[in-house]
Design a protein around this motif. Structure first.
Motif, PDB file in Angstrom:
ATOM      1  N   GLY A 147       0.811  -1.209   0.000  1.00  0.00           N
ATOM      2  CA  GLY A 147       0.000   0.000   0.000  1.00  0.00           C
ATOM      3  C   GLY A 147       0.841   1.253   0.000  1.00  0.00           C
ATOM      4  O   GLY A 147       2.079   1.210   0.037  1.00  0.00           O
ATOM      5  N   GLY A 148       0.164   2.401  -0.027  1.00  0.00           N
ATOM      6  CA  GLY A 148       0.885   3.665  -0.075  1.00  0.00           C
ATOM      7  C   GLY A 148       1.717   3.929   1.155  1.00  0.00           C
ATOM      8  O   GLY A 148       2.896   4.306   1.073  1.00  0.00           O
ATOM      9  N   VAL A 149       1.136   3.740   2.349  1.00  0.00           N
ATOM     10  CA  VAL A 149       1.881   3.951   3.587  1.00  0.00           C
ATOM     11  C   VAL A 149       3.029   2.961   3.675  1.00  0.00           C
ATOM     12  O   VAL A 149       4.174   3.329   3.976  1.00  0.00           O
ATOM     13  N   GLY A 150       2.734   1.689   3.415  1.00  0.00           N
ATOM     14  CA  GLY A 150       3.772   0.668   3.498  1.00  0.00           C
ATOM     15  C   GLY A 150       4.915   0.908   2.536  1.00  0.00           C
ATOM     16  O   GLY A 150       6.095   0.778   2.895  1.00  0.00           O
ATOM     17  N   SER A 151       4.586   1.274   1.295  1.00  0.00           N
ATOM     18  CA  SER A 151       5.625   1.516   0.291  1.00  0.00           C
ATOM     19  C   SER A 151       6.553   2.644   0.722  1.00  0.00           C
ATOM     20  O   SER A 151       7.788   2.524   0.643  1.00  0.00           O
ATOM     21  N   TYR A 152       5.967   3.748   1.177  1.00  0.00           N
ATOM     22  CA  TYR A 152       6.808   4.873   1.597  1.00  0.00           C
ATOM     23  C   TYR A 152       7.558   4.564   2.879  1.00  0.00           C
ATOM     24  O   TYR A 152       8.706   5.000   3.065  1.00  0.00           O
ATOM     25  N   ALA A 153       6.946   3.810   3.787  1.00  0.00           N
ATOM     26  CA  ALA A 153       7.649   3.444   5.018  1.00  0.00           C
ATOM     27  C   ALA A 153       8.910   2.648   4.694  1.00  0.00           C
ATOM     28  O   ALA A 153       9.982   2.891   5.272  1.00  0.00           O
ATOM     29  N   ILE A 154       8.800   1.708   3.768  1.00  0.00           N
ATOM     30  CA  ILE A 154       9.966   0.909   3.379  1.00  0.00           C
ATOM     31  C   ILE A 154      11.044   1.797   2.782  1.00  0.00           C
ATOM     32  O   ILE A 154      12.225   1.704   3.147  1.00  0.00           O
ATOM     33  N   ARG A 155      10.651   2.670   1.870  1.00  0.00           N
ATOM     34  CA  ARG A 155      11.634   3.522   1.208  1.00  0.00           C
ATOM     35  C   ARG A 155      12.308   4.470   2.195  1.00  0.00           C
ATOM     36  O   ARG A 155      13.533   4.631   2.191  1.00  0.00           O
ATOM     37  N   ILE A 156      11.529   5.101   3.063  1.00  0.00           N
ATOM     38  CA  ILE A 156      12.100   6.040   4.038  1.00  0.00           C
ATOM     39  C   ILE A 156      13.049   5.318   4.984  1.00  0.00           C
ATOM     40  O   ILE A 156      14.180   5.770   5.227  1.00  0.00           O
ATOM     41  N   LEU A 157      12.609   4.193   5.539  1.00  0.00           N
ATOM     42  CA  LEU A 157      13.454   3.433   6.461  1.00  0.00           C
ATOM     43  C   LEU A 157      14.740   2.977   5.784  1.00  0.00           C
ATOM     44  O   LEU A 157      15.827   3.051   6.369  1.00  0.00           O
ATOM     45  N   SER A 158      14.619   2.523   4.542  1.00  0.00           N
ATOM     46  CA  SER A 158      15.793   2.084   3.804  1.00  0.00           C
ATOM     47  C   SER A 158      16.771   3.230   3.594  1.00  0.00           C
ATOM     48  O   SER A 158      17.991   3.063   3.762  1.00  0.00           O
ATOM     49  N   ARG A 159      16.246   4.392   3.228  1.00  0.00           N
ATOM     50  CA  ARG A 159      17.107   5.556   3.033  1.00  0.00           C
ATOM     51  C   ARG A 159      17.837   5.940   4.331  1.00  0.00           C
ATOM     52  O   ARG A 159      18.948   6.482   4.284  1.00  0.00           O
ATOM     53  N   LEU A 160      17.216   5.649   5.462  1.00  0.00           N
ATOM     54  CA  LEU A 160      17.813   5.990   6.765  1.00  0.00           C
ATOM     55  C   LEU A 160      18.722   4.883   7.304  1.00  0.00           C
ATOM     56  O   LEU A 160      19.267   5.017   8.399  1.00  0.00           O
ATOM     57  N   GLY A 161      18.850   3.787   6.561  1.00  0.00           N
ATOM     58  CA  GLY A 161      19.785   2.740   6.951  1.00  0.00           C
ATOM     59  C   GLY A 161      19.207   1.594   7.755  1.00  0.00           C
ATOM     60  O   GLY A 161      19.961   0.757   8.270  1.00  0.00           O
ATOM     61  N   TYR A 162      17.877   1.512   7.861  1.00  0.00           N
ATOM     62  CA  TYR A 162      17.249   0.428   8.611  1.00  0.00           C
ATOM     63  C   TYR A 162      17.132  -0.836   7.761  1.00  0.00           C
ATOM     64  O   TYR A 162      17.023  -0.765   6.535  1.00  0.00           O
ATOM     65  N   GLN A 163      17.113  -1.994   8.424  1.00  0.00           N
ATOM     66  CA  GLN A 163      16.789  -3.256   7.773  1.00  0.00           C
ATOM     67  C   GLN A 163      15.280  -3.443   7.859  1.00  0.00           C
ATOM     68  O   GLN A 163      14.720  -3.478   8.955  1.00  0.00           O
ATOM     69  N   VAL A 164      14.638  -3.590   6.714  1.00  0.00           N
ATOM     70  CA  VAL A 164      13.180  -3.607   6.662  1.00  0.00           C
ATOM     71  C   VAL A 164      12.679  -4.961   6.181  1.00  0.00           C
ATOM     72  O   VAL A 164      13.127  -5.472   5.147  1.00  0.00           O
ATOM     73  N   VAL A 165      11.729  -5.520   6.926  1.00  0.00           N
ATOM     74  CA  VAL A 165      11.044  -6.743   6.522  1.00  0.00           C
ATOM     75  C   VAL A 165       9.621  -6.358   6.134  1.00  0.00           C
ATOM     76  O   VAL A 165       8.897  -5.739   6.924  1.00  0.00           O
ATOM     77  N   ALA A 166       9.221  -6.698   4.925  1.00  0.00           N
ATOM     78  CA  ALA A 166       7.914  -6.324   4.402  1.00  0.00           C
ATOM     79  C   ALA A 166       6.948  -7.490   4.484  1.00  0.00           C
ATOM     80  O   ALA A 166       7.262  -8.595   4.050  1.00  0.00           O
ATOM     81  N   SER A 167       5.769  -7.242   5.048  1.00  0.00           N
ATOM     82  CA  SER A 167       4.703  -8.241   5.099  1.00  0.00           C
ATOM     83  C   SER A 167       3.649  -7.880   4.063  1.00  0.00           C
ATOM     84  O   SER A 167       3.143  -6.756   4.040  1.00  0.00           O
ATOM     85  N   THR A 168       3.297  -8.843   3.206  1.00  0.00           N
ATOM     86  CA  THR A 168       2.358  -8.560   2.129  1.00  0.00           C
ATOM     87  C   THR A 168       1.519  -9.794   1.803  1.00  0.00           C
ATOM     88  O   THR A 168       1.955 -10.934   2.017  1.00  0.00           O
ATOM     89  N   GLY A 169       0.341  -9.550   1.289  1.00  0.00           N
ATOM     90  CA  GLY A 169      -0.494 -10.633   0.780  1.00  0.00           C
ATOM     91  C   GLY A 169      -0.288 -10.856  -0.695  1.00  0.00           C
ATOM     92  O   GLY A 169      -0.927 -11.730  -1.292  1.00  0.00           O
TER      93      GLY A 169
END
Length: 332
Positions: free
Chosen positions: A159-181
């Motif tokens: 979704g929109g929130v999830g997509s941007y959350a992943i991108r922002i966190l990644s840009r800040l250096g976080y390791q991101v695990v995405a949950s999706t259907g």
């Protein structure tokens, strides 16, 4: 006269949504008149347009909880003719006519200036979804969750929130695990910066009050069992933010993660957020995101395509953000 997407009731009290023309003197009260360049199509807008959610409070209503545009008339000391402004929330598109129209009259207290250097198009590629994601990331940061703390779970990742959350966190250096259907969208999520993808089924069913610790932080866009399981699998002292309810408004959890592991659960409201928080979040978005980020997450449609796209969004057939172009000659 100008074009607008108008929701009204027919003689049988059934909701109808149609593209029509209205005049400026039909617009509701407000001290700023805006020529709208872009709006967006959010989950809440889709519920309003399709009538599948109790979003619209009165009829007729113009949906659109986001907009960006140029001030063409102002009785406010805060804004002058020619200023570029943007809006998210404050009941616009629910109680007050919103952004899916070529003109909008709004209260100046709801508006903030467009961040210097950001285009109108970029602002609505972000919209409420990206702004909510940024508020969620800021909440994690303010609670001391650093990239070194461990993995961050993002639910509703396509979704929109999830997509941007992943991108922002990644840009800040976080390791991101995405949950999706939608595991078929794995490549898209990895391109945004996710380091691991998990099927939402692993979180969406009833689970134990305490489970194996994994997440240093969570950005949850889903609610219900997913949020409960996210809390149950968060590390000692970890932080969970809740900003969505795609699975449901219920929270079938126990107090165990909070009193035995010191987990914090923080609600993220984007609708009535104070202006200072809004300005901080939008400036952070401008500072963090790079030019290619906007295009990778958003798709642009016309106002005439909004109703059809709303149904697709609720059917899970839309990923990322939906940008709605209003200004016919906009070059932003």
């Amino acid at each position: 006269m100008f074009q607008a997407l108008i929701i009204h009731q027919d003689d049988a009290n059934q909701q109808v949504c149609e593209l029509g023309n209205i005049s400026e003197d039909q617009l509701p009260e407000g001290d700023v008149l805006i020529a709208v360049d872009y709006s967006t199509l959010n989950y809440k807008d889709a519920l309003a347009i399709t009538g599948k959610g109790r979003i619209v409070r009165s009829y007729p209503m113009i949906p659109g909880i986001d907009l960006v545009g140029q001030v063409i008339d102002s009785a406010s000391e805060r804004f002058s003719t020619g200023d570029q402004v943007l809006l998210n929330g404050f009941g616009v598109g629910e109680k007050h006519w919103g952004g899916l129209a070529e003109r909008a009259r709004l209260k100046s207290d709801w508006l903030i200036p467009l961040p210097q250097g950001m285009t109108a198009q970029q602002a609505m590629m972000i919209g409420t979804a990206g702004y909510t994601a940024m508020l969620s990331v800021m909440a994690l940061q303010k609670q001391g969750v650093t990239p070194e703390a461990g993995e961050i779970l993002v639910t509703g990742a396509n979704g929109g929130v999830g997509s941007y959350a992943i991108r922002i966190l990644s840009r800040l250096g976080y390791q991101v695990v995405a949950s999706t259907g939608r595991m078929s969208e794995k490549d898209y999520l990895i391109s945004l910066g996710a380091t691991d993808i998990i099927d939402r089924e692993s979180l969406s069913q009833a689970g134990k009050p305490l489970q194996k610790e994994r997440w240093a932080g969570v950005i949850d866009c889903v609610g219900s069992h997913t949020l409960a399981n996210a809390c149950a699998t968060t590390q000692y002292g970890g932080v969970v933010t809740a900003c969505g309810l795609a699975q449901g408004m219920d929270f079938p959890a126990s107090v165990a993660p909070f009193i035995l592991r010191g987990v914090s659960l923080i609600g993220i409201d984007s609708v009535m957020r104070p202006l200072a928080d809004r300005i901080e979040a939008w400036q952070a978005l401008y500072d963090i995101l790079q030019a290619e980020d906007y295009q990778s997450i958003a798709v642009e449609i016309s106002l005439s395509e909004a109703e059809e796209t709303a149904y697709k969004l609720l059917e899970g057939k839309v990923r990322g953000r939906v940008l709605v172009k209003l200004a016919k000659d906009s070059s932003n």
